[in-house]
Design a protein around this motif. Sequence first.
Motif, PDB file in Angstrom:
ATOM      1  N   PHE A   1       0.854  -1.182   0.000  1.00  0.00           N
ATOM      2  CA  PHE A   1       0.000   0.000   0.000  1.00  0.00           C
ATOM      3  C   PHE A   1       0.893   1.236   0.000  1.00  0.00           C
ATOM      4  CE2 PHE A   1      -1.888  -3.527   2.238  1.00  0.00           C
ATOM      5  CZ  PHE A   1      -3.055  -3.706   1.514  1.00  0.00           C
ATOM      6  N   ILE A   2       0.579   2.176  -0.896  1.00  0.00           N
ATOM      7  CA  ILE A   2       1.367   3.411  -1.018  1.00  0.00           C
ATOM      8  C   ILE A   2       0.590   4.566  -0.416  1.00  0.00           C
ATOM      9  CG2 ILE A   2       2.304   5.083  -2.642  1.00  0.00           C
ATOM     10  CD1 ILE A   2       3.030   2.959  -4.495  1.00  0.00           C
ATOM     11  N   ARG A   3       1.319   5.453   0.274  1.00  0.00           N
ATOM     12  CA  ARG A   3       0.699   6.645   0.851  1.00  0.00           C
ATOM     13  C   ARG A   3       1.499   7.881   0.456  1.00  0.00           C
ATOM     14  NH1 ARG A   3       0.067   7.071   7.172  1.00  0.00           N
ATOM     15  NH2 ARG A   3       1.145   9.031   7.092  1.00  0.00           N
ATOM     16  N   ASP A   4       0.821   8.982   0.249  1.00  0.00           N
ATOM     17  CA  ASP A   4       1.374  10.305  -0.068  1.00  0.00           C
ATOM     18  C   ASP A   4       1.963  10.414  -1.471  1.00  0.00           C
ATOM     19  OD1 ASP A   4       0.655  11.319   2.426  1.00  0.00           O
ATOM     20  OD2 ASP A   4       2.552  10.707   3.337  1.00  0.00           O
ATOM     21  N   ASN A   5       1.724   9.428  -2.335  1.00  0.00           N
ATOM     22  CA  ASN A   5       2.263   9.524  -3.690  1.00  0.00           C
ATOM     23  C   ASN A   5       1.564  10.598  -4.516  1.00  0.00           C
ATOM     24  OD1 ASN A   5       0.022   7.713  -3.623  1.00  0.00           O
ATOM     25  ND2 ASN A   5       0.525   7.042  -5.684  1.00  0.00           N
ATOM     26  N   ASN A   6       0.258  10.776  -4.342  1.00  0.00           N
ATOM     27  CA  ASN A   6      -0.448  11.805  -5.107  1.00  0.00           C
ATOM     28  C   ASN A   6      -0.011  13.212  -4.696  1.00  0.00           C
ATOM     29  OD1 ASN A   6      -1.922   9.981  -6.631  1.00  0.00           O
ATOM     30  ND2 ASN A   6      -3.525   9.829  -5.094  1.00  0.00           N
TER      31      ASN A   6
END
Length: 136
Positions: A33-38
């Motif tokens: 799960f990726i966070r803060d990429n946007n």
Amino acid sequence: MEKSVFKLIGRYQYSSEAIIFKGKLESEGIPVFIRDNNTIDTYPLYSNAVGGVKLFVNNDDFIKANEILSQVSEYSLDEMNQLVHCPKCDYKQVKMTTSIKDTKNLLAFIFSILFVLMPFYSKHKYRCSKCKFEFN
């Protein structure tokens, strides 16, 4: 209080780096799960402020994910998939870096800061971790 289900496995300055490691883990069957990429893709200069792009895995997969990521070399490889070695001291821990040592790089850097852009020109070199020697 409820125990956390996810555990932080890595932080990366840009989402492109995180996506590479995400792909490696997912190819081994570990959901990531990726966070803060946007946020960082929208405005890359926020990367340090928000702590980079974060990768999370389930607690149950954390040990296996660490083993997989430890197999990925953080040092540069040549065309034969061998570690690049320093021509000065023959050390095999060499990383690719960018340099602002000539006029063209300096002007591109200043222009990108003035107009709040990502640098459009940079010269990449290898840098030895031991003797700090830079070479092409």
